[in-house]
Design a protein around this motif. Structure first.
Motif, mmCIF file in Angstrom:
data_model
loop_
_atom_site.group_PDB
_atom_site.id
_atom_site.type_symbol
_atom_site.label_atom_id
_atom_site.label_comp_id
_atom_site.label_asym_id
_atom_site.label_seq_id
_atom_site.Cartn_x
_atom_site.Cartn_y
_atom_site.Cartn_z
ATOM 1 N N PRO A 42 19.139 14.276 6.595
ATOM 2 C CA PRO A 42 17.964 13.525 6.136
ATOM 3 C C PRO A 42 16.791 14.466 5.893
ATOM 4 C CG PRO A 42 18.333 13.164 8.474
ATOM 5 C CD PRO A 42 19.505 13.962 7.953
ATOM 6 N N ARG A 43 16.032 14.164 4.850
ATOM 7 C CA ARG A 43 14.868 14.985 4.558
ATOM 8 C C ARG A 43 13.777 14.705 5.576
ATOM 9 N NH1 ARG A 43 12.996 13.826 -1.216
ATOM 10 N NH2 ARG A 43 13.760 11.760 -0.733
ATOM 11 N N ALA A 44 13.014 15.724 5.859
ATOM 12 C CA ALA A 44 11.892 15.545 6.774
ATOM 13 C C ALA A 44 10.887 14.617 6.110
ATOM 14 C CB ALA A 44 11.249 16.891 7.090
ATOM 15 N N ARG A 45 10.449 13.638 6.834
ATOM 16 C CA ARG A 45 9.527 12.658 6.295
ATOM 17 C C ARG A 45 8.095 13.122 6.473
ATOM 18 N NH1 ARG A 45 9.434 6.348 7.615
ATOM 19 N NH2 ARG A 45 7.823 6.096 6.096
ATOM 20 N N VAL A 46 7.334 13.024 5.413
ATOM 21 C CA VAL A 46 5.931 13.417 5.449
ATOM 22 C C VAL A 46 5.108 12.166 5.717
ATOM 23 C CG1 VAL A 46 4.040 14.401 4.097
ATOM 24 C CG2 VAL A 46 6.363 15.276 3.820
ATOM 25 N N ALA A 47 4.170 12.276 6.625
ATOM 26 C CA ALA A 47 3.287 11.151 6.920
ATOM 27 C C ALA A 47 2.462 10.835 5.682
ATOM 28 C CB ALA A 47 2.378 11.496 8.091
ATOM 29 N N PRO A 48 2.209 9.546 5.409
ATOM 30 C CA PRO A 48 1.416 9.189 4.226
ATOM 31 C C PRO A 48 0.053 9.880 4.191
ATOM 32 C CG PRO A 48 2.418 7.236 5.151
ATOM 33 C CD PRO A 48 2.688 8.364 6.107
ATOM 34 N N SER A 49 -0.545 10.126 5.345
ATOM 35 C CA SER A 49 -1.847 10.790 5.365
ATOM 36 C C SER A 49 -1.751 12.250 4.926
ATOM 37 C CB SER A 49 -2.456 10.712 6.768
ATOM 38 O OG SER A 49 -1.606 11.345 7.705
ATOM 39 N N GLU A 50 -0.573 12.845 5.007
ATOM 40 C CA GLU A 50 -0.369 14.229 4.596
ATOM 41 C C GLU A 50 0.180 14.338 3.177
ATOM 42 O OE1 GLU A 50 2.136 15.941 7.556
ATOM 43 O OE2 GLU A 50 0.732 15.520 9.166
ATOM 44 N N ASP A 51 0.639 13.228 2.619
ATOM 45 C CA ASP A 51 1.200 13.206 1.271
ATOM 46 C C ASP A 51 0.063 13.017 0.270
ATOM 47 O OD1 ASP A 51 2.670 12.891 -1.018
ATOM 48 O OD2 ASP A 51 3.684 11.057 -0.378
ATOM 49 N N THR A 52 -0.229 14.042 -0.515
ATOM 50 C CA THR A 52 -1.370 13.978 -1.436
ATOM 51 C C THR A 52 -1.146 12.979 -2.567
ATOM 52 O OG1 THR A 52 -0.502 15.856 -2.673
ATOM 53 C CG2 THR A 52 -2.109 16.326 -0.934
ATOM 54 N N ALA A 53 0.101 12.575 -2.830
ATOM 55 C CA ALA A 53 0.374 11.594 -3.881
ATOM 56 C C ALA A 53 0.145 10.163 -3.381
ATOM 57 C CB ALA A 53 1.800 11.744 -4.386
ATOM 58 N N CYS A 54 -0.012 9.991 -2.090
ATOM 59 C CA CYS A 54 -0.253 8.661 -1.517
ATOM 60 C C CYS A 54 -1.767 8.432 -1.478
ATOM 61 C CB CYS A 54 0.346 8.558 -0.123
ATOM 62 S SG CYS A 54 0.173 6.916 0.591
ATOM 63 N N ALA A 55 -2.232 7.453 -2.261
ATOM 64 C CA ALA A 55 -3.669 7.181 -2.347
ATOM 65 C C ALA A 55 -4.123 6.156 -1.320
ATOM 66 C CB ALA A 55 -4.020 6.688 -3.744
ATOM 67 N N GLU A 56 -3.186 5.319 -0.851
ATOM 68 C CA GLU A 56 -3.551 4.277 0.116
ATOM 69 C C GLU A 56 -2.351 4.019 1.024
ATOM 70 O OE1 GLU A 56 -5.061 -0.372 -0.012
ATOM 71 O OE2 GLU A 56 -5.101 0.832 -1.833
ATOM 72 N N TRP A 57 -2.586 3.944 2.327
ATOM 73 C CA TRP A 57 -1.507 3.709 3.279
ATOM 74 C C TRP A 57 -2.031 2.849 4.420
ATOM 75 C CZ3 TRP A 57 -4.066 8.220 2.521
ATOM 76 C CH2 TRP A 57 -4.767 8.754 3.590
ATOM 77 N N GLY A 58 -1.084 2.287 5.153
ATOM 78 C CA GLY A 58 -1.487 1.450 6.268
ATOM 79 C C GLY A 58 -0.371 1.276 7.267
ATOM 80 N N ASP A 59 -0.747 0.724 8.432
ATOM 81 C CA ASP A 59 0.221 0.483 9.498
ATOM 82 C C ASP A 59 0.243 -0.997 9.917
ATOM 83 O OD1 ASP A 59 -2.149 0.217 10.879
ATOM 84 O OD2 ASP A 59 -1.797 1.901 12.225
ATOM 85 N N GLY A 60 -0.315 -1.853 9.085
ATOM 86 C CA GLY A 60 -0.384 -3.271 9.410
ATOM 87 C C GLY A 60 -1.671 -3.640 10.120
ATOM 88 N N CYS A 61 -2.380 -2.653 10.640
ATOM 89 C CA CYS A 61 -3.655 -2.891 11.333
ATOM 90 C C CYS A 61 -4.811 -2.259 10.579
ATOM 91 C CB CYS A 61 -3.611 -2.316 12.749
ATOM 92 S SG CYS A 61 -2.477 -3.170 13.833
ATOM 93 N N ARG A 62 -4.592 -1.036 10.123
ATOM 94 C CA ARG A 62 -5.629 -0.304 9.409
ATOM 95 C C ARG A 62 -5.113 0.054 8.033
ATOM 96 N NH1 ARG A 62 -7.980 4.611 12.592
ATOM 97 N NH2 ARG A 62 -6.419 5.591 11.284
ATOM 98 N N ILE A 63 -6.016 0.133 7.089
ATOM 99 C CA ILE A 63 -5.690 0.613 5.750
ATOM 100 C C ILE A 63 -6.575 1.823 5.489
ATOM 101 C CG2 ILE A 63 -5.754 0.115 3.290
ATOM 102 C CD1 ILE A 63 -5.119 -2.769 3.937
ATOM 103 N N CYS A 64 -5.958 2.895 5.046
ATOM 104 C CA CYS A 64 -6.685 4.120 4.747
ATOM 105 C C CYS A 64 -6.541 4.422 3.267
ATOM 106 C CB CYS A 64 -6.145 5.292 5.562
ATOM 107 S SG CYS A 64 -6.327 5.089 7.339
ATOM 108 N N GLN A 65 -7.611 4.974 2.699
ATOM 109 C CA GLN A 65 -7.619 5.370 1.294
ATOM 110 C C GLN A 65 -8.085 6.809 1.174
ATOM 111 O OE1 GLN A 65 -10.219 2.549 -0.596
ATOM 112 N NE2 GLN A 65 -8.555 1.085 -0.922
ATOM 113 N N ARG A 66 -7.455 7.506 0.232
ATOM 114 C CA ARG A 66 -7.848 8.875 -0.069
ATOM 115 C C ARG A 66 -8.757 8.805 -1.288
ATOM 116 N NH1 ARG A 66 -4.816 12.782 1.654
ATOM 117 N NH2 ARG A 66 -2.971 11.457 1.646
ATOM 118 N N GLY A 67 -9.947 9.323 -1.172
ATOM 119 C CA GLY A 67 -10.899 9.307 -2.278
ATOM 120 C C GLY A 67 -11.532 10.661 -2.472
ATOM 121 N N GLU A 68 -12.511 10.716 -3.364
ATOM 122 C CA GLU A 68 -13.190 11.981 -3.648
ATOM 123 C C GLU A 68 -13.956 12.497 -2.429
ATOM 124 O OE1 GLU A 68 -15.584 11.697 -7.121
ATOM 125 O OE2 GLU A 68 -13.948 10.889 -8.327
ATOM 126 N N GLY A 69 -14.453 11.585 -1.610
ATOM 127 C CA GLY A 69 -15.216 11.979 -0.436
ATOM 128 C C GLY A 69 -14.363 12.209 0.793
#
Length: 93
Positions: A42-69
């Motif tokens: 199995p390939r090593a899984r990259v956390a969504p927060s470390e994946d630069t192609a992932c603009a928005e991720w969540g865990d069912g409680c929090r939603i995080c977005q990657r933006g210019e700031g």
């Protein structure tokens, strides 16, 4: 002496059958092992927060977005039980 050789004949025949059975079983095991593909690792899984192609991720409680700031996350609810993070929106290819 002649009687010993006569009584040994069935034993030798049985021993040969057993030996050839072991040889056949070993050969079959080797052939099957060579024919069946090896399991893929199995390939090593990259956390969504470390994946630069992932603009928005969540865990069912929090939603995080990657933006210019930088990365901005919402606050979790009071009785929220977090699950594994997953990417909700990707950018690019």
């Amino acid at each position: 002496m002649a009687d010993d050789r006569i009584s040994d004949a069935p034993t030798r025949t049985h021993d040969r059958r057993v030996a050839w059975g072991v040889v056949a079983l070993t050969a079959a095991t080797v052939l099957i092992g060579a024919a069946v593909p090896a399991p893929s690792h199995p390939r090593a899984r990259v956390a969504p927060s470390e994946d630069t192609a992932c603009a928005e991720w969540g865990d069912g409680c929090r939603i995080c977005q990657r933006g210019e700031g930088g990365i901005h996350c919402s606050l979790p609810g009071i009785a929220c039980v977090a699950k594994e993070q997953s990417c909700l929106r990707r950018v690019g290819g």
